[in-house]
Design a protein around this motif. Structure first.
Motif, PDB file in Angstrom:
ATOM      1  N   ARG A   1       0.831  -1.211   0.000  1.00 13.80           N
ATOM      2  CA  ARG A   1       0.000   0.000   0.000  1.00 13.80           C
ATOM      3  C   ARG A   1       0.862   1.255   0.000  1.00 13.80           C
ATOM      4  O   ARG A   1       0.525   2.255  -0.626  1.00 13.80           O
ATOM      5  CB  ARG A   1      -0.915   0.021   1.236  1.00 13.80           C
ATOM      6  N   ALA A   2       1.972   1.219   0.712  1.00 12.44           N
ATOM      7  CA  ALA A   2       2.893   2.357   0.740  1.00 12.44           C
ATOM      8  C   ALA A   2       3.758   2.314  -0.516  1.00 12.44           C
ATOM      9  O   ALA A   2       4.212   1.246  -0.930  1.00 12.44           O
ATOM     10  CB  ALA A   2       3.760   2.304   1.986  1.00 12.44           C
ATOM     11  N   ASN A   3       3.985   3.487  -1.115  1.00 14.11           N
ATOM     12  CA  ASN A   3       4.709   3.544  -2.382  1.00 14.11           C
ATOM     13  C   ASN A   3       5.698   4.702  -2.357  1.00 14.11           C
ATOM     14  O   ASN A   3       5.300   5.863  -2.240  1.00 14.11           O
ATOM     15  CB  ASN A   3       3.710   3.727  -3.530  1.00 14.11           C
ATOM     16  N   PHE A   4       6.983   4.391  -2.493  1.00 10.88           N
ATOM     17  CA  PHE A   4       8.021   5.413  -2.382  1.00 10.88           C
ATOM     18  C   PHE A   4       7.884   6.494  -3.450  1.00 10.88           C
ATOM     19  O   PHE A   4       8.265   7.646  -3.230  1.00 10.88           O
ATOM     20  CB  PHE A   4       9.416   4.778  -2.451  1.00 10.88           C
ATOM     21  N   ARG A   5       7.326   6.161  -4.614  1.00  7.04           N
ATOM     22  CA  ARG A   5       7.219   7.155  -5.690  1.00  7.04           C
ATOM     23  C   ARG A   5       6.280   8.299  -5.334  1.00  7.04           C
ATOM     24  O   ARG A   5       6.402   9.396  -5.874  1.00  7.04           O
ATOM     25  CB  ARG A   5       6.764   6.478  -6.992  1.00  7.04           C
ATOM     26  N   ARG A   6       5.345   8.064  -4.443  1.00 14.77           N
ATOM     27  CA  ARG A   6       4.407   9.135  -4.070  1.00 14.77           C
ATOM     28  C   ARG A   6       5.099  10.219  -3.258  1.00 14.77           C
ATOM     29  O   ARG A   6       4.619  11.351  -3.204  1.00 14.77           O
ATOM     30  CB  ARG A   6       3.226   8.550  -3.289  1.00 14.77           C
TER      31      ARG A   6
END
Length: 306
Positions: free
Chosen positions: A69-74
């Motif tokens: 669910r967590a995404n570094f690109r955001r």
């Protein structure tokens, strides 16, 4: 003795497909509809797909990869895949993914998409086996190795040079569905034509951006959006990103000068940082989940929501 083959399966696609197939709409009476889903049907769909892939490639070794669910690109680009927050997801998608994790030892790595997990494993030179990427996502043409597009029934074998060239093309043309636009009014044909003419180099990419009134920082940001992580970007010891992609001949000082934001996603990230999560009025946040535990209702009245 030949190496064994392992299938790196994009389980995001399988889970979504299975959850959709398992749904059915029912009209109970005029203008009264509900949607229900058959979890057993969804499970059967996933198992059948996996068995098809195993039979076709004559291997029993599979790794099912899923998106966290967590995404570094955001953190780098808050608009990354933000348009997807408005779409209704299948009602049992989360449950299907959880079942894949439990049943197939599915791999969901912190802050990474399934595509990144697959790309990292496919480019890990320490793996004592051959790998075949199984997906329908064209982005895997930017990963050197073997990619089977089962939707089209096509095998692709991009070399490292071909994979890198495809990434440069993606950086120029962007991907509107993922929330980064690239050079305005330049699509796949125009991007390829430009690179064929001026060379498959970072200088060509920057020149295209600057001609459109954009900056090298804009180009680098979109290159990070388009680039799937490879093994040399990732620390298996700490399960974190070591570094993002950098153009050839760039030094650390060049990145810091152009876009220091890249350092914000390396090392251990704060799992409670809302910037990691899809911005949607209906999305659960880590804070919501933690607070819900303290509001747990019981029939004994020991805890309530007041």
């Amino acid at each position: 003795m030949s190496k064994k083959t392992t299938l790196l399966i994009d389980a995001d696609v399988l889970a979504f497909e299975a959850a959709i197939v398992a749904e059915e709409s029912i009209e109970w009476k005029e203008e009264m509809w509900t949607v229900h889903a058959d979890m057993a049907m969804a499970k059967a769909r996933v198992v059948n797909r996996v068995e098809e892939f195993k039979d076709m490639t004559k291997t029993d070794r599979v790794v099912m990869c899923l998106t966290d669910r967590a995404n570094f690109r955001r953190i780098l680009n808050p608009d990354y895949k933000a348009n997807r927050s408005k779409s209704r997801l299948p009602i049992i998608l989360r449950q299907v993914k959880q079942w894949i994790i439990e049943e197939f030892d599915g791999q969901m790595w912190p802050n990474l998409e399934a595509d990144d997990v697959i790309s990292i494993l496919a480019t890990d030179k320490e793996m004592d086996e051959e790998t075949v990427i199984v997906s329908i996502d064209k982005d895997f043409k930017s990963v050197p190795g073997v990619f089977y597009d089962y939707n089209k029934g096509e095998y692709h074998h991009p070399t490292e040079e071909e994979a890198d060239n495809f990434h440069l093309m993606q950086t120029i043309m962007g991907d509107a569905t993922d929330g980064f636009s690239g050079v305005p009014r330049v699509g796949p044909v125009g991007a390829k034509k430009l690179l064929d003419k001026d060379g498959y180099t970072w200088e060509t990419v920057v020149k295209a951006y600057e001609k459109a009134g954009l900056t090298e920082q804009d180009a680098l940001m979109n290159a990070w959006m388009a680039r799937l992580l490879r093994a040399d970007n990732y620390s298996f010891r700490t399960n974190t990103i070591k570094k993002l992609w950098t153009p050839r001949n760039y030094q650390t000082k060049d990145i810091l000068k152009i876009s220091p934001q890249g350092l914000n996603v390396t090392g251990t990230l704060d799992g409670d940082d809302p910037a990691l999560y899809l911005r949607s009025p209906y999305a659960r946040s880590p804070k919501d989940l933690k607070m819900a535990e303290s509001f747990m209702e019981t029939t004994t009245g020991e805890k309530d929501s007041r």
